[in-house]
Motif scaffolding. Structure first.
Motif, PDB file in Angstrom:
ATOM      1  N   HIS A  19      62.102  29.991 -24.402  1.00 34.18           N
ATOM      2  CA  HIS A  19      62.288  31.269 -23.801  1.00 34.18           C
ATOM      3  C   HIS A  19      61.100  32.195 -24.269  1.00 34.18           C
ATOM      4  O   HIS A  19      60.539  33.034 -23.692  1.00 34.18           O
ATOM      5  CB  HIS A  19      63.414  31.926 -24.081  1.00 34.18           C
ATOM      6  CG  HIS A  19      64.660  31.239 -23.473  1.00 34.18           C
ATOM      7  ND1 HIS A  19      66.039  31.066 -24.031  1.00 34.18           N
ATOM      8  CD2 HIS A  19      65.103  30.445 -22.226  1.00 34.18           C
ATOM      9  CE1 HIS A  19      66.837  30.454 -23.479  1.00 34.18           C
ATOM     10  NE2 HIS A  19      66.219  29.969 -22.316  1.00 34.18           N
ATOM     11  N   ALA A  20      60.665  32.083 -25.618  1.00 32.53           N
ATOM     12  CA  ALA A  20      59.739  32.876 -26.207  1.00 32.53           C
ATOM     13  C   ALA A  20      58.273  32.638 -25.187  1.00 32.53           C
ATOM     14  O   ALA A  20      57.495  33.348 -24.931  1.00 32.53           O
ATOM     15  CB  ALA A  20      59.424  32.571 -27.453  1.00 32.53           C
ATOM     16  N   SER A  21      58.015  31.170 -25.118  1.00 33.12           N
ATOM     17  CA  SER A  21      56.753  30.979 -24.597  1.00 33.12           C
ATOM     18  C   SER A  21      56.782  31.297 -22.968  1.00 33.12           C
ATOM     19  O   SER A  21      55.605  31.770 -22.494  1.00 33.12           O
ATOM     20  CB  SER A  21      56.675  29.536 -24.487  1.00 33.12           C
ATOM     21  OG  SER A  21      56.393  28.950 -25.812  1.00 33.12           O
ATOM     22  N   ALA A  22      57.861  31.179 -22.171  1.00 31.58           N
ATOM     23  CA  ALA A  22      58.044  31.778 -20.918  1.00 31.58           C
ATOM     24  C   ALA A  22      57.817  33.266 -20.908  1.00 31.58           C
ATOM     25  O   ALA A  22      57.296  33.768 -19.963  1.00 31.58           O
ATOM     26  CB  ALA A  22      59.475  31.469 -20.545  1.00 31.58           C
ATOM     27  N   ALA A  23      58.367  33.966 -21.867  1.00 36.43           N
ATOM     28  CA  ALA A  23      58.368  35.338 -21.975  1.00 36.43           C
ATOM     29  C   ALA A  23      57.123  35.891 -22.111  1.00 36.43           C
ATOM     30  O   ALA A  23      56.375  36.934 -21.599  1.00 36.43           O
ATOM     31  CB  ALA A  23      59.100  36.003 -22.944  1.00 36.43           C
ATOM     32  N   GLY A  24      56.302  35.251 -22.903  1.00 36.84           N
ATOM     33  CA  GLY A  24      54.678  35.679 -23.089  1.00 36.84           C
ATOM     34  C   GLY A  24      53.858  35.431 -21.830  1.00 36.84           C
ATOM     35  O   GLY A  24      52.986  36.015 -21.513  1.00 36.84           O
ATOM     36  N   SER A  25      54.220  34.414 -21.159  1.00 42.48           N
ATOM     37  CA  SER A  25      53.553  34.248 -19.906  1.00 42.48           C
ATOM     38  C   SER A  25      53.913  35.226 -19.032  1.00 42.48           C
ATOM     39  O   SER A  25      52.844  35.926 -18.020  1.00 42.48           O
ATOM     40  CB  SER A  25      53.781  32.556 -19.192  1.00 42.48           C
ATOM     41  OG  SER A  25      53.361  31.667 -19.894  1.00 42.48           O
ATOM     42  N   LEU A  26      55.084  35.590 -18.813  1.00 45.84           N
ATOM     43  CA  LEU A  26      55.615  36.766 -18.092  1.00 45.84           C
ATOM     44  C   LEU A  26      54.593  38.038 -18.454  1.00 45.84           C
ATOM     45  O   LEU A  26      54.340  38.885 -17.608  1.00 45.84           O
ATOM     46  CB  LEU A  26      56.912  37.034 -18.141  1.00 45.84           C
ATOM     47  CG  LEU A  26      57.852  35.906 -17.374  1.00 45.84           C
ATOM     48  CD1 LEU A  26      59.360  36.189 -17.900  1.00 45.84           C
ATOM     49  CD2 LEU A  26      57.573  35.984 -15.963  1.00 45.84           C
TER      50      LEU A  26
END
Length: 614
Positions: free
Chosen positions: A162-169
Motif C-alpha cells: 500500500h505504501a508504494s502504491a500511495a507514493g505512485s498516486l
C-alpha cells in the motif's frame, strides 16, 4: 515505504509543492533506501552484495560504483542470478541518467524490464516502472510518466504494497495538478491518504497533506487548503527537513493572506524567514519575500509590499544569474587589466614621442641660425611628415579596432550558432528516443512474432541514428564527431541486445582516428547496424566460436570500411532481396561508395567511400 519519484520532481517543481519523500535530503540516501525497500531482503549472493555495495559508495565515488556494479552484473550472469542482473541493469540506467546519457539509460531500463518480466520479479518491476516515470517526467513527457506510474501502482496493489502504491498516486496527482482545475489530483491524493492510513504510515502523510493544500489554494478553496496545511504544520518537526518546515510556512502565508488573516500570515512568514536567514537557505527565502510582498499589499502597507517585492526580485535574479555574474566578473577583471596595461603603454609611447619631438625641435633651432632658408624648408617637410605619420597611426588604430570588433562579432555569432546546433541535436536525440520508447511499448502488445521482430529492428536503426546526435550534443564541435567513439558505442549496444551473455562470438574493431559529419556518420552507422546484426544472427550456430571484424581505414581522400566474419558465408546468412540488404545498398549509394561483397571462408563486405577531410 519510500518512492523514488521525488528526487527528480523536487528538483523541477518550486517550493510551493510538497513532494513525496521530501524528508530525504540527498539523492544517494534516497536511492540506497529505495533499493533496500523494494528488493526483497535476505541472504544476498556475492553478486548481489557487490551491486548493493555500489549504491553505498556512488554518491562519493561514481566511477568506482559503476565498476563495482558492472562486476556484480557479470558475476550474476556467470551464476545465472537473473534477479540481480535485472537490478544491476536498472542501477546502471540511473547512473547513465545522472550523467545525461539518456539514450543509454533508456536502453538499460528496457533491458531491466525484459529480465524482470521474464522471471516475474514484481518488486523489481515496481522499482523500474517508477524510475521510468521519473525519467520521462524529467524529459517533460508527462503522459509517458503517468503511464509508468500507473503500472507501478497496479503491480504494487497486486503485492498489497500500500505504501508504494500511495507514493505512485502522489506523483500522479502532482502531474494531474498541472491540468485546468487540478484534473484528477484530488482523487489521487485522497486515495493515497487512505492507503497510507491503512498501512499505518503516518509520516508519509506529510506530502499528501501539503500537496492537497496547494491544490485547494490554486482552486481558491482556502478553508480546505488551511485545514490540510495545518495538519502538516502540527505534525512533529522531528520528521521534517528544514526545507520542508520552511515550505509549510510559505504555503500557510499564501493561504491565510487571501483569507484576510494577516496577523497569522505574517507570523508564519516571519518564522520561516528567520530560519531561512539563520540557516542560509536563499532558495526558500525568495519565496518568503514574495509571500510577504503579497501579504502587505493586501493589507494596504504598500511601502513594505514594495520593499519585499524588490527583495524578492533581487534575490531571484541573483540566484538565476549567480553563475553568469561570476563569469562576467572574470571577463570584466581581465578587461580592466588589459585596459590598464594598454593605457600605461600608451603613456610611455606618448612620453617617448614627446622627447623625440623636443630633440628634433632643438636641432632645427640650431640649424635656423646658420641656414634659415634650408631650415624653413626642412621644418615644412618635417611638419608634413609628422602629419602623415599621425594620420597613418590614427588610420591604423581605427582599422585595428574595426578588425577587433568584427572578430568579436563573428565569434559571438559562431558561438550562438554552435548553441543552436547543439540544442537541435539534443532535441532530435530526444525525439528519436521518444519514438524508440513508443515502438518498445507497441512491440509489447504485438502477438505476431514477425511484427515484433520488425519493430525491434526498426528500434535498432533509430538507436544508431540517435547515437550520432548524442555524440554531437556532447562534443565541443557541433559539426563533426569521432567516428571511432560513435561506432564503439553503437557496436556495444548491438552486442548487448543481440548476443547471449555466454556467447562465444568475438567482435573486433580496428579504426583510425577520423572525424566526420552526420551526413557520413549516420549512413555508416546504419550499414554497420544491418551487417553486424545480420552476421550475429545468421553466420554462426548457437555454441559455435566465431569472430566479426570491423575495420575503417583512412586512405588519401577515401574511407575504406570492411565488415567480415568467419561464419557460414553468403548462402546462409544473407539475402539480396531483404529490406536490410536494400537499406545497405541505398546507404552506399547515398555515400557514393563503391561496394562489393565476397563469400569465401565467411562473408566479407567492402566499401570505398569518398570523403573530404579538410
Amino acid at each position: 515505504m519510500v518512492v523514488a519519484e521525488s528526487w527528480v520532481l523536487r528538483s523541477i517543481i518550486g517550493p510551493e509543492f510538497y513532494l513525496c519523500n521530501t524528508n530525504i535530503i540527498s539523492l544517494k540516501k534516497l536511492f540506497t533506501l529505495f533499493s533496500v525497500l523494494f528488493f526483497a531482503p535476505g541472504v544476498y549472493s556475492q553478486a548481489s552484495e557487490m551491486v548493493e555495495r555500489s549504491w553505498e559508495i556512488f554518491g562519493d565515488d561514481m566511477d568506482s560504483a559503476k565498476i563495482l556494479c558492472t562486476k556484480g552484473y557479470y558475476l550474476a550472469v556467470e551464476k545465472g542470478d537473473m534477479k540481480t542482473m535485472g537490478r544491476a541493469m536498472a542501477y546502471r540506467a540511473i547512473y547513465y541518467d545522472i550523467e545525461a546519457k539518456t539514450d543509454s539509460a533508456l536502453f538499460l531500463f528496457y533491458k531491466a524490464l525484459d529480465i524482470q518480466e521474464t522471471i516475474h520479479d514484481t518488486a523489481g518491476l515496481v522499482t523500474t516502472y517508477n524510475n521510468l516515470g521519473i525519467f520521462h517526467f524529467s524529459q517533460y513527457q508527462y503522459q509517458m510518466a503517468l503511464g509508468y506510474y500507473q503500472k507501478a501502482y497496479d503491480v504494487a496493489m497486486l503485492l498489497n504494497d500500500h505504501a508504494s502504491a500511495a507514493g505512485s498516486l502522489v506523483n500522479m496527482g502532482i502531474i494531474e495538478s498541472y491540468k485546468p482545475g487540478g484534473g484528477k489530483a484530488a482523487n489521487y491524493y485522497s486515495e493515497a491518504e487512505r492507503l497510507y492510513l491503512l498501512d499505518g504510515d503516518s509520516i508519509s502523510l506529510l506530502p499528501v497533506w501539503s500537496n492537497t493544500a496547494k491544490l485547494y489554494l490554486d482552486k481558491k478553496e482556502y478553508e480546505k487548503a488551511y485545514e490540510y496545511n495545518l495538519k502538516s504544520i502540527q505534525f512533529p518537526d522531528d520528521n521534517k527537513s528544514l526545507t520542508d518546515w520552511i515550505t509549510e510556512r510559505v504555503l500557510m502565508t499564501n493561504i491565510l493572506t487571501p483569507m484576510g488573516r494577516f496577523d497569522e500570515a505574517e507570523k508564519y512568514a516571519l518564522q520561516g524567514l528567520m530560519e531561512a536567514e539563520k540557516n542560509k537557505v536563499p532558495e526558500r527565502k525568495q519565496y518568503l519575500y514574495d509571500a510577504l510582498s503579497q501579504l502587505y499589499f493586501r493589507k494596504g502597507d504598500y511601502e513594505k509590499a514594495f520593499t519585499f517585492s524588490s527583495k524578492y526580485r533581487d534575490l531571484r535574479d541573483s540566484l538565476i544569474n549567480e553563475s553568469k555574474a561570476q563569469q562576467i566578473a572574470t571577463i570584466e577583471s581581465a578587461y580592466h587589466v588589459e585596459k590598464t596595461n594598454n593605457e600605461n603603454t600608451k603613456l610611455k609611447l606618448d612620453a617617448e614621442q614627446l622627447k623625440n619631438k623636443q630633440l628634433r625641435e632643438e636641432k632645427i633651432q640650431l640649424r635656423l641660425y646658420s641656414i634659415l632658408i634650408a631650415a624653413g624648408i626642412g621644418l615644412v617637410i618635417l611638419v608634413i611628415v609628422v602629419l602623415l605619420l599621425v594620420n597613418n597611426l590614427r588610420l591604423e588604430k581605427v582599422n585595428s579596432q574595426l578588425l577587433t570588433d568584427k572578430k568579436k562579432h563573428t565569434e559571438a555569432l559562431l558561438e550562438k550558432e554552435k548553441l543552436l546546433m547543439r540544442e537541435a541535436h539534443h532535441r532530435i536525440k530526444n525525439n528519436l528516443q521518444f519514438i524508440n520508447g513508443i515502438l518498445y511499448l507497441q512491440s509489447k502488445n504485438m502477438k505476431d512474432p514477425s511484427v515484433e521482430k520488425a519493430l525491434l529492428e526498426s528500434r535498432k536503426r533509430i538507436q544508431s541514428i540517435s547515437f550520432a546526435h548524442q555524440q554531437l550534443y556532447g562534443n565541443s564541435s557541433v559539426e563533426k564527431l569521432s567516428l571511432e567513439n560513435f561506432l564503439k558505442e553503437l557496436v556495444a549496444s548491438i552486442r548487448e541486445s543481440s548476443l547471449a551473455t555466454d556467447s562465444k562470438i568475438d567482435i573486433e574493431l580496428h579504426m583510425d582516428e577520423i572525424n566526420v559529419g552526420t551526413d557520413v556518420a549516420i549512413p555508416i552507422g546504419l550499414i554497420v547496424n544491418e551487417l553486424l546484426t545480420n552476421s550475429l544472427k545468421y553466420a554462426f550456430s548457437n555454441d559455435e566460436n566465431g569472430k566479426v571484424i570491423i575495420t575503417i581505414r583512412k586512405v588519401s581522400n577515401t574511407l575504406e570500411l570492411t565488415i567480415e566474419d568467419n561464419g557460414r558465408g553468403m548462402a546462409e546468412n544473407s539475402s539480396n532481396n531483404g529490406f536490410g540488404h536494400q537499406l545497405v545498398k541505398s546507404m552506399a549509394k547515398q555515400l557514393k561508395a563503391a561496394y562489393h561483397s565476397t563469400s569465401k571462408e565467411g562473408l566479407k563486405h567492402f566499401f570505398s567511400i569518398p570523403v573530404s577531410f579538410t
